[in-house]
Structure formats: structure tokens, C-alpha cells
Motif scaffolding. Structure first.
Motif, short mmCIF file in Angstrom:
data_model
loop_
_atom_site.label_atom_id
_atom_site.label_comp_id
_atom_site.label_asym_id
_atom_site.label_seq_id
_atom_site.Cartn_x
_atom_site.Cartn_y
_atom_site.Cartn_z
N ALA A 1 37.52 35.96 44.83
CA ALA A 1 37.58 36.40 43.42
C ALA A 1 36.57 35.65 42.56
O ALA A 1 36.11 36.17 41.53
CB ALA A 1 38.99 36.20 42.87
N LEU A 2 36.21 34.44 42.98
CA LEU A 2 35.24 33.65 42.23
C LEU A 2 33.91 34.42 42.09
O LEU A 2 33.22 34.32 41.07
CB LEU A 2 35.01 32.31 42.96
CG LEU A 2 34.26 31.23 42.22
CD1 LEU A 2 34.95 30.86 40.92
CD2 LEU A 2 34.16 29.98 43.11
N GLU A 3 33.60 35.21 43.10
CA GLU A 3 32.38 36.04 43.07
C GLU A 3 32.39 37.01 41.89
O GLU A 3 31.35 37.45 41.43
CB GLU A 3 32.25 36.85 44.38
CG GLU A 3 32.04 36.00 45.62
CD GLU A 3 30.74 35.19 45.55
OE1 GLU A 3 29.74 35.74 45.07
OE2 GLU A 3 30.76 34.01 45.94
N GLU A 4 33.59 37.34 41.44
CA GLU A 4 33.73 38.31 40.34
C GLU A 4 33.97 37.59 39.01
O GLU A 4 34.40 38.20 38.02
CB GLU A 4 34.91 39.25 40.61
CG GLU A 4 34.75 40.13 41.84
CD GLU A 4 33.55 41.05 41.70
OE1 GLU A 4 33.39 41.67 40.64
OE2 GLU A 4 32.76 41.13 42.67
N GLY A 5 33.70 36.29 39.01
CA GLY A 5 34.03 35.46 37.85
C GLY A 5 33.37 35.85 36.54
O GLY A 5 33.85 35.47 35.48
N GLY B 1 51.79 35.86 32.93
CA GLY B 1 51.45 34.76 32.04
C GLY B 1 50.52 33.75 32.68
O GLY B 1 50.39 33.67 33.90
N ASN B 2 49.88 32.98 31.82
CA ASN B 2 49.02 31.87 32.25
C ASN B 2 49.94 30.68 32.59
O ASN B 2 50.06 29.73 31.83
CB ASN B 2 48.06 31.56 31.09
CG ASN B 2 47.06 30.48 31.45
OD1 ASN B 2 46.60 30.39 32.59
ND2 ASN B 2 46.74 29.64 30.49
N GLY B 3 50.63 30.81 33.72
CA GLY B 3 51.75 29.91 34.03
C GLY B 3 52.99 30.48 33.36
O GLY B 3 52.89 31.34 32.46
N ALA C 1 43.29 33.66 39.40
CA ALA C 1 44.75 33.49 39.49
C ALA C 1 45.41 34.77 39.98
O ALA C 1 46.32 34.72 40.84
CB ALA C 1 45.31 33.08 38.14
N GLN C 2 44.98 35.90 39.47
CA GLN C 2 45.60 37.16 39.89
C GLN C 2 45.39 37.42 41.37
O GLN C 2 46.33 37.78 42.09
CB GLN C 2 45.04 38.33 39.08
CG GLN C 2 45.47 38.32 37.62
CD GLN C 2 45.09 39.60 36.88
OE1 GLN C 2 45.11 40.69 37.45
NE2 GLN C 2 44.73 39.47 35.62
N ALA C 3 44.15 37.20 41.85
CA ALA C 3 43.86 37.45 43.27
C ALA C 3 44.63 36.47 44.14
O ALA C 3 45.24 36.85 45.16
CB ALA C 3 42.36 37.30 43.51
N ALA C 4 44.64 35.20 43.76
CA ALA C 4 45.36 34.19 44.55
C ALA C 4 46.85 34.48 44.54
O ALA C 4 47.53 34.31 45.56
CB ALA C 4 45.09 32.79 43.97
N GLY C 5 47.35 34.94 43.42
CA GLY C 5 48.78 35.24 43.29
C GLY C 5 49.22 36.33 44.24
O GLY C 5 50.26 36.22 44.90
#
Ligand SMILES: Cc1ncc(COP(=O)(O)O)c(C=O)c1O
Length: 365
Positions: free
Chosen positions: A60-64, A93-95, A263-267
Motif C-alpha cells: 500500500a505504501l506504493e500508493e501513498g 477510525g484512526n484508532g 492502515a486500511q490495507a494492513a487492516g
């Protein structure tokens, strides 16, 4: 007249949240190399992120440079399937801290009140006071929630009741049946925020399905996080499940891009990694047993915990904390919660737990 003096009085009187001491800060202060410092202060995941989440985050970092999907379609889809809820019931949420804030933003006006327990999560009063609302703090029972007293404390100005289960910083636990009975008696126009930040650490016999209660109790909001058991504390990701009308109001006030693309991709990847989650819960069980048996051996009392941390009575919390810091061990003093004799210790990896026990033994000597 200064510009700061023009801020509302309820903002000027706020005390900021006190986070756990960062490893780099202790290293700067003591010269202890970062690699030799053990941090058991913020209920973080000692295994880090799940390997699958890490791969997804890197991709996802590639799409940062792109904005994230503000509606978090794929993440909501994964959550909806996992928990059998509708995507319209979800807020991302952001956390989960963000969800607590968003709930107060959506439901509180100046002069309203919230009800929560003594020794409960510090963000409840902060988020309440930041809206110009009033805190009704209810005396704890055995360091946990006294639901009967909380019910009695609700008045005409109350818009939100916060319940942390398990509770932080005391680790206390309320059986699901007691919360369900509480919901049946709470006025239907009061939002009950059931904060389940540590729910993944519960053993099977303590589990209950609060999301399944929402159809009967449309004033219930269940908040969860991927920052604890799922290991995404640094990426920040949480979600809430509620009646769609509640979610809709919250989605109106949240920041449009409050969960990053990473965060969304990792989640999404983390939610699928049940093997990792099992390993985390197992380590927690063993670590908790190890720490509490060491406390008993040292003659220290502790609060039986259902979370990934345990709160222990050491006498002079500030002094023991300093002695631990000198040895490169960071735990959480909780004097700010009105518990100056206690320290909260997160469960670490086996060698981290041993480092802490050895340092504690020395600090107490
Ligand atoms: C009870 C409780 N709720 C919510 C949170 C917020 O966690 P996060 O924003 O990392 O999801 C915490 C963190 O310590 C907590 O202890």
C-alpha cells in the motif's frame, strides 16, 4: 489579550493525555541503547504486526500519494463479512480513540453530560470536556464498573455512557449478561459506547456477542480496535458497529480520510490472519500467568486482568517506576488515574517479562 486566552474555557482547562514513555526518549535520557530497552507501557503487541499485514502495508505504501478510500469500502466489506453486520453500521477510525472522539462530536453539545466509571479510560473525560460537556464519574466497585450506580447516575443531560470491557487501566471484566441487562434499563435516547479494545484477549468462556444486541438496542455502539491484538497501534485503525442512523451521524463529522491507505490495507490482511491472533492471545495468557505468579511470590497484590496488561500494587508507584526506568524498563504509572500506588504493566514476550520481573525485584529491594 492573548490569542490563547480566547480559546474556550473548557479547552484551556484540559490536561493532555499522558502516553507511555517512548523508547527513544528513555534512550536519550539515560544513554541506554534503544535495543536494550523493554517497553511494557502502552499495551502494544509484543509480536509487532502480523506478517500478512506487513506485506499488505508495504504494498500500500506504493500508493501513498493517493488519498485513501474515504468510505473504506474494502475494509468495511471485510468487517461486515467477518462479523455478520451491514457496512452501513460501520464507522472506521484512526484508532478506536478516534471513534470515541467522533461519538462525542456527534452526540454532545455544551452542557450535556457523559457517564463513565472511576478508573476507566482517560479519553472518556478528555473527549467529553473538549465538547464543553460535563463528566459524571461514578465510583468504581472493586476497581471496575458499578453498573447499578452508573444507571442511577444518568440524568436528563446525559447523552453518552462509556463502558470499557475489559477496562483499562484496571483490567476488570463485566460478564456480557450484566451489560445486556444494563442496556435493557438505560433510556433509549442515551448512547451506550461499549469500548471493546481488548476483547480479542478474552478466553472463550468470557466471550459475548454485543454486536448481536444492536437490533434490540439501537442506542448501543460497539467500538473495537486493530491497534492491540492485531498489532496496528502505529498505523492507527479502529472501527465501530452501531445502528446505521448512529453510524451515519458519526460519518458526517469524522475527517473524510481518517484511516490511511496503509492502515486500511494492513487492516484487511490482519483481520484474515487468525493464526497470528491465536499466537498473540496464547502468549498473553502465559505472560499474564507468569507476571501474576511473580507478583504473588514478591508479596504484591494485583488486579486480576482480562486484558493484555496487569495492574500491580507496588507501594510508591513513582519511585518504583524511576527505579525500573534506570534499568531500561518502561511501564505505566497510573497516578493520573488516582492510583499512585499502582503500576500498569503490559504483557510482553517471555524474555521481556523476565527482564521486567528481574528489574522489579531489584527496584523493590
Ligand atoms: C479502553 C481503551 N479504549 C480505546 C483505546 C484506544 O486505542 P486505539 O486508539 O489505539 O485503538 C485504548 C488504548 O489504550 C483503551 O485502553
Amino acid at each position: 489579550m492573548s490569542v490563547a486566552s480566547r480559546a474556550p474555557a473548557h479547552i484551556r482547562s484540559l490536561s493532555p493525555y499522558q502516553p507511555g514513555k517512548p523508547i527513544a526518549e528513555l534512550s536519550r535520557e539515560t544513554g541506554i541503547p534503544e535495543a536494550d530497552i523493554v517497553k511494557l507501557a502502552s499495551n502494544e503487541n509484543p509480536f509487532g504486526m502480523s506478517p500478512r499485514a506487513k506485506v499488505a502495508a508495504a504494498a500500500a505504501l506504493e500508493e501513498g500519494a493517493r488519498y485513501p478510500d474515504g468510505n473504506a469500502f474494502a475494509l468495511k466489506d471485510a468487517l461486515a463479512k467477518k462479523y455478520g453486520v451491514d457496512a452501513a453500521q460501520l464507522v472506521i477510525g484512526n484508532g478506536s480513540n478516534d471513534l470515541l472522539e467522533i461519538a462525542t462530536q456527534a452526540f454532545l453539545s455544551p452542557g450535556d453530560s457523559t457517564v463513565f466509571a472511576q478508573y476507566s479510560f482517560a479519553v472518556y473525560p478528555l473527549a467529553t470536556l473538549a465538547r464543553g460537556a460535563r463528566c459524571i464519574q461514578v465510583a468504581a466497585k472493586n476497581y471496575g464498573h458499578d453498573l447499578e450506580a452508573m444507571l442511577a447516575a444518568i440524568d436528563a443531560s446525559t447523552r453518552i455512557v462509556f463502558i470499557a470491557n475489559p477496562n483499562n487501566p484496571t483490567g476488570t471484566f463485566l460478564p456480557g449478561s450484566e451489560i445486556e441487562a444494563f442496556l435493557a434499563r438505560v433510556p433509549q435516547d442515551v448512547l451506550v459506547v461499549l469500548d471493546e479494545a481488548y476483547t480479542e484477549f478474552l478466553p472463550a468462556e468470557k466471550r459475548y456477542d454485543a454486536m448481536g444486541w444492536i437490533a434490540r438496542f439501537p442506542n448501543l455502539l460497539v467500538s473495537r480496535t486493530l491497534c492491540k491484538a492485531y498489532g496496528l497501534a502505529g498505523l492507527r485503525l479502529g472501527y465501530s458497529v452501531s445502528h446505521p442512523e448512529v453510524a451515519d451521524l458519526m460519518n458526517r463529522v469524522r475527517q473524510p480520510f481518517n484511516a490511511s491507505i496503509i492502515a486500511q490495507a494492513a487492516g484487511i490482511a490482519a483481520l484474515e490472519d487468525s493464526e497470528f491472533l491465536q499466537k498473540v492471545a496464547e502468549n498473553n495468557r502465559h505472560g499474564l500467568a507468569r507476571l501474576t505468579s511473580a507478583f504473588t511470590e514478591l508479596g504484591l497484590s494485583f488486579l486480576p486482568s482480562s486484558g493484555n496488561f496487569v495492574t500491580v500494587r507496588v507501594g510508591d508507584g513513582a519511585k518504583i517506576n524511576q527505579a525500573l526506568l534506570k534499568q531500561g524498563v518502561i511501564v505505566r504509572p497510573i497516578a493520573g488515574y488516582g492510583l499512585p500506588e499502582w503500576l500498569r504493566v503490559s504483557i510482553g514476550l517471555p524474555d521481556e517479562n523476565e527482564r521486567f520481573i528481574a528489574a522489579l525485584r531489584k527496584a523493590l529491594a
